[in-house]
Scaffold this active site. Structure first.
Site, short mmCIF file in Angstrom:
data_model
loop_
_atom_site.label_atom_id
_atom_site.label_comp_id
_atom_site.label_asym_id
_atom_site.label_seq_id
_atom_site.Cartn_x
_atom_site.Cartn_y
_atom_site.Cartn_z
N CYS A 176 24.38 -0.27 67.35
CA CYS A 176 24.12 0.90 66.50
C CYS A 176 22.70 0.86 65.95
O CYS A 176 22.11 -0.21 65.76
CB CYS A 176 25.08 0.92 65.33
SG CYS A 176 26.80 1.21 65.75
N ASN A 234 20.02 3.85 68.24
CA ASN A 234 21.11 3.16 68.95
C ASN A 234 20.75 2.90 70.41
O ASN A 234 20.06 3.69 71.04
CB ASN A 234 22.45 3.92 68.83
CG ASN A 234 22.37 5.38 69.23
OD1 ASN A 234 21.40 6.06 68.94
ND2 ASN A 234 23.40 5.87 69.88
N GLN A 235 21.20 1.77 70.89
CA GLN A 235 20.88 1.30 72.24
C GLN A 235 22.19 0.95 72.93
O GLN A 235 22.86 0.00 72.55
CB GLN A 235 19.96 0.07 72.14
CG GLN A 235 18.65 0.32 71.41
CD GLN A 235 17.74 1.31 72.12
OE1 GLN A 235 17.56 1.23 73.34
NE2 GLN A 235 17.18 2.26 71.39
N GLU A 236 22.54 1.75 73.94
CA GLU A 236 23.84 1.59 74.60
C GLU A 236 23.73 0.73 75.86
O GLU A 236 22.64 0.36 76.29
CB GLU A 236 24.42 2.97 74.91
CG GLU A 236 24.69 3.74 73.63
CD GLU A 236 25.36 5.09 73.84
OE1 GLU A 236 25.50 5.54 75.00
OE2 GLU A 236 25.75 5.69 72.82
N ASN A 237 24.89 0.40 76.40
CA ASN A 237 24.96 -0.47 77.56
C ASN A 237 26.14 -0.05 78.43
O ASN A 237 27.17 0.40 77.89
CB ASN A 237 25.15 -1.93 77.08
CG ASN A 237 24.94 -2.94 78.18
OD1 ASN A 237 25.78 -3.14 79.04
ND2 ASN A 237 23.78 -3.57 78.16
N GLU A 239 21.67 1.45 62.91
CA GLU A 239 21.54 0.80 61.60
C GLU A 239 21.31 -0.69 61.76
O GLU A 239 20.52 -1.29 61.06
CB GLU A 239 22.82 1.03 60.78
CG GLU A 239 23.06 2.47 60.36
CD GLU A 239 23.82 3.29 61.39
OE1 GLU A 239 23.79 2.95 62.60
OE2 GLU A 239 24.46 4.28 60.98
N ALA A 293 28.19 -1.88 79.83
CA ALA A 293 29.32 -2.64 79.27
C ALA A 293 29.35 -2.24 77.78
O ALA A 293 28.62 -2.82 76.97
CB ALA A 293 29.10 -4.13 79.45
N1 THU Z 1 26.40 4.68 66.39
C1 THU Z 1 25.37 4.27 65.59
O1 THU Z 1 24.23 4.08 66.03
N2 THU Z 1 25.65 4.08 64.28
C2 THU Z 1 26.88 4.23 63.71
O2 THU Z 1 27.07 3.87 62.56
C3 THU Z 1 27.96 4.83 64.48
C4 THU Z 1 27.74 4.91 65.93
C5 THU Z 1 26.13 4.82 67.83
C6 THU Z 1 26.85 3.81 68.68
C7 THU Z 1 26.95 4.56 70.00
O3 THU Z 1 25.73 4.35 70.71
C8 THU Z 1 27.03 6.01 69.60
O4 THU Z 1 26.56 6.09 68.25
C9 THU Z 1 28.44 6.60 69.67
O5 THU Z 1 29.35 5.83 68.96
#
Ligand code: THU
Length: 160
Positions: free
Chosen positions: A73, A62-65, A75, A67
């Site tokens: 996610c 997962n790569q967050e931002n 997947e 914003a």
């Molecule tokens: N996340 C995923 O990578 N996959 C999911 O199916 C659920 C959530 C990530 C998104 C976010 O970066 C972190 O988990 C918390 O929600």
């Protein structure tokens, strides 16, 4: 008025040692790539490994931002990468693991709704099921024989 009921099914493995050897290998790669998650906001790291019918393994985290909704996610990072790099390959199996930096996750952690919808698109496109295995950091692993078990009554192109 009538009622309809839809049932769904999963297999449960008590630990990674109980998984078939190819899935143990796939899950090991998912656990490894989980470290690459960019998750400074949630501290929740997700790793995914996908095996294609051409033998390639595609990984994602997962790569967050800042914003928040602009992040993605693990997947979808993985399955979109598979679609981008190998558009004619079928996705056979997917291993997912999620771990928090703040507490140990022990329950199997399923893909979110948007990821289910995204995976469904590829399963329908390729006309063969995608096996999905998911776990927390430790503990049991759930196996879904097809994305359909995770998203019964799904929206797809036949409604368009
Ligand atoms: N996340 C995923 O990578 N996959 C999911 O199916 C659920 C959530 C990530 C998104 C976010 O970066 C972190 O988990 C918390 O929600």
């Amino acid at each position: 008025m009538k009622e309809i009921s839809i049932t769904t099914q999963f297999k449960v493995f008590d630990s990674t040692q109980d998984l078939p050897i190819d899935i143990q290998d796939l899950m090991t790669q998912a656990i490894e790539v989980r470290k690459n998650a960019y998750a400074p906001y949630s501290k929740f790291r997700v790793g995914v490994a996908i095996i294609l019918d051409n033998g390639k393994v595609v990984l994602g985290s997962n790569q967050e931002n800042a914003a928040y909704p602009s992040g993605l996610c693990a997947e979808r990072v993985a399955i979109f990468y598979a679609g981008a790099m190998y558009p004619d390959a079928k996705v056979l199996k997917m291993a997912i693991t999620a771990a928090s930096d703040t507490n140990q996750t022990t329950a199997p952690i399923p893909p979110c709704g948007s990821c289910r919808q995204s995976i469904a698109e590829y399963e329908i496109k390729q006309e063969t099921p995608i096996e999905i295995y998911f776990m927390g950091e430790i503990g049991s692993i759930y196996k879904s024989e097809s994305l359909k078990n995770l998203l019964p009554f799904m929206f797809d192109k036949k409604f368009l």
